[in-house]
Design an enzyme around this catalytic site. Structure first.
Site, PDB file in Angstrom:
ATOM      1  CG  ASP A   1     -12.303  -2.988  -1.352  1.00 47.43           C
ATOM      2  OD1 ASP A   1     -11.422  -3.822  -1.623  1.00 47.43           O
ATOM      3  OD2 ASP A   1     -12.137  -1.761  -1.508  1.00 47.43           O
TER       4      ASP A   1
ATOM      5  CG  ASP B   1      -1.955  -1.006   1.266  1.00 43.36           C
ATOM      6  OD1 ASP B   1      -2.240  -1.563   0.190  1.00 43.36           O
ATOM      7  OD2 ASP B   1      -2.510  -1.270   2.339  1.00 43.36           O
TER       8      ASP B   1
END
Lengths: 269, 216
Positions: free
Chosen positions: A135, A11
């Site tokens: 997600d 990330d």
């Protein structure tokens, strides 16, 4: 024999000085700094990672520039596939990201808001580079389409947007099938419920998506050990993604693959 | 010696890793979208991503010159680029029909068959079937990274094979050996892929120096 892939995920955000930095979070929040992305990619490449996933978690325009620059630096040194996600909404975003050195793009919100983006991207750049990411969040109400039994309760999986902050009412399993139909080359399955817990992947979710599609599935969110990866493969996943267990040195890629090899899971060593 | 490798740019996405891989192998790399400019290259690389028919259409301005230079220049096709070098493909063709390729390597491209997921995506093992400079440093059991839904059956042309729903050509070459292609992505196949690019660049250097190990 085709092997199961182990994919470290990075990330990337910009730090206070505007430099790229890697963060990992719990339930998509509470980010902790873990290092320099190019250095990490180099280490993972040497350690035998099968692919990388870079997620751009910055929202700003400068953040995006920085990200594309990092993608190029990584592509110049690491000769394994690189998937880049975060903020991709248009055909031009896809083009720009691929041109910077990515091999695949991962799209979440952009595809939910305009599903035609999948078809356009697949047609222009090939199915192989369009990864549709979900997600997922478990819901225990009557609004879903595909239900699974979890600990005696019936639940369905909802697609969320904006890193889990917004629900959509869209059933993950239906959406995965639609994304495949529209030309997605791979499905990247994250779980808000499992993210950062290190309790293992959301296996009912992984299994439900794998049963619904024939394109490769990457299990993501919740890995705390190599055993969890084995479980994801048993549930049907083709690749297992992890962030913190690798970043914090709890397991090396080699230890992970050695374990999987022993367990009879085909891996590249 | 220095080798000028020209990567044919007909709008195929990301050429960055390919360029870097060839440079690491010691080549001077040019990307060209001008069919006339590729005539003088020491070696050519034909990339390819997406559908066969569309790649055939987009690469059309290069077909004549490719056929011409393939007589005496090393050519490396990658992924769909390899498929374009073959005789024909069933991809996007009407039922029972084919779309014609460049026919520089004799063989037919068909969809991955068998009880396996399509596309074939990920790392799979190579089996070296015969000698060729591109596999000088590749061994049976080495892994390469594949992403494709079509392939050509293993046969006469096969330098290295792979098994996925049946054996197919992971590396194929024409009889003389100067036209060669990989179904996998060498620029994404770690050390094995770099070894293949190294082998191709050395081969091109030898070929252009008149030391053509495979000349008939």
């Amino acid at each position: 024999m085709l092997t199961k892939r182990i994919i470290p995920c990075i990330d990337v955000d910009v730090d206070d000085d505007g430099d790229p930095a890697v963060y990992t979070g719990v339930h998509f929040e509470d980010l902790q700094y873990t290092g320099d992305p190019v250095e990490l990619a180099r280490e993972y490449n040497a350690a035998g990672a099968d692919e990388f996933v870079f997620l751009d978690i910055t929202a700003s325009a400068e953040g995006r520039e920085t990200m594309l620059d990092v993608v190029g630096q990584v592509a110049d040194e690491c000769f394994i596939p690189l998937t880049v996600g975060g903020g991709i909404r248009t055909r031009d975003d896809i083009k720009e990201t691929l041109r910077a050195g990515a091999d695949k793009v991962s799209i979440t919100t952009g595809a939910l808001e305009r599903p035609e983006l999948i078809t356009e991207g697949a047609r222009a750049f090939g199915n192989q580079c369009i990864v549709i990411s979900v997600d997922s969040r478990r819901r225990y109400d009557e609004d879903g389409e595909h239900y699974v039994e979890v600990d005696g309760e019936s639940c369905w999986f909802e697609c969320t947007k904006k890193g889990g902050r917004e629900g959509t009412g869209v059933d993950v399993v239906s959406w995965a099938a639609e994304a495949e139909e529209r030309g997605a080359g791979e499905l990247f399955v994250n779980s808000i419920d499992a993210d950062g817990t290190k309790d293992g992947y959301d296996l009912p979710l992984t299994g439900a998506v794998c049963d619904a599609v024939s394109t490769p599935v990457i299990a993501s969110s919740g890995a705390g050990s190599p055993e969890h990866m084995r479980e994801a493969f048993e549930a049907g996943a083709d690749a297992a993604l992890a962030a913190s267990i690798f970043h914090f040195g709890e397991y090396t890629i080699d230890e992970t693959k050695a374990y999987l090899d022993e367990q009879g899971v085909p891996v590249r060593r | 010696m220095n080798v000028d490798v020209t990567v044919i740019d007909y709008g195929v996405g990301n050429l960055r890793s390919l360029r870097r891989g060839l440079e690491r192998a010691g080549a001077t790399v040019t990307e060209s979208s001008d069919p006339d400019a590729i005539r003088t290259a020491d070696a050519l690389v034909l990339p390819g991503v997406g559908a066969f028919e569309e790649c055939m259409r987009n690469s059309r301005p290069f077909h004549d010159v490719l056929r011409e230079v393939a007589e005496d220049t090393p050519v490396l096709g990658i992924c769909v680029g390899l498929q374009l070098l073959m005789t024909d493909s069933t991809e996007d063709a009407p039922e029972g029909d084919v779309v014609e390729g460049l026919d520089l390597v004799e063989g037919h491209v068909t969809r991955v068959a068998g009880d396996v997921k399509v596309p074939h995506m990920g790392w799979n093992t190579l089996t070296v079937e015969r000698d060729h400079p591109v596999v000088a440093d590749v061994e049976t059991g080495d892994y390469a990274y594949f992403v494709h839904s079509y392939r050509t059956d293993a046969g006469e042309h096969t330098v290295a094979s792979c098994d996925y729903g049946g054996g197919f050509a992971a590396i194929a070459a024409n009889e003389r050996g100067n036209v060669v292609g990989t179904q996998f992505h060498p620029e994404k196949s770690g050390d094995t892929g770099l070894a293949v690019l190294d082998g191709f660049v050395s081969f091109a250097a030898d070929w252009n120096a008149g030391r053509t190990p495979l000349a008939d």
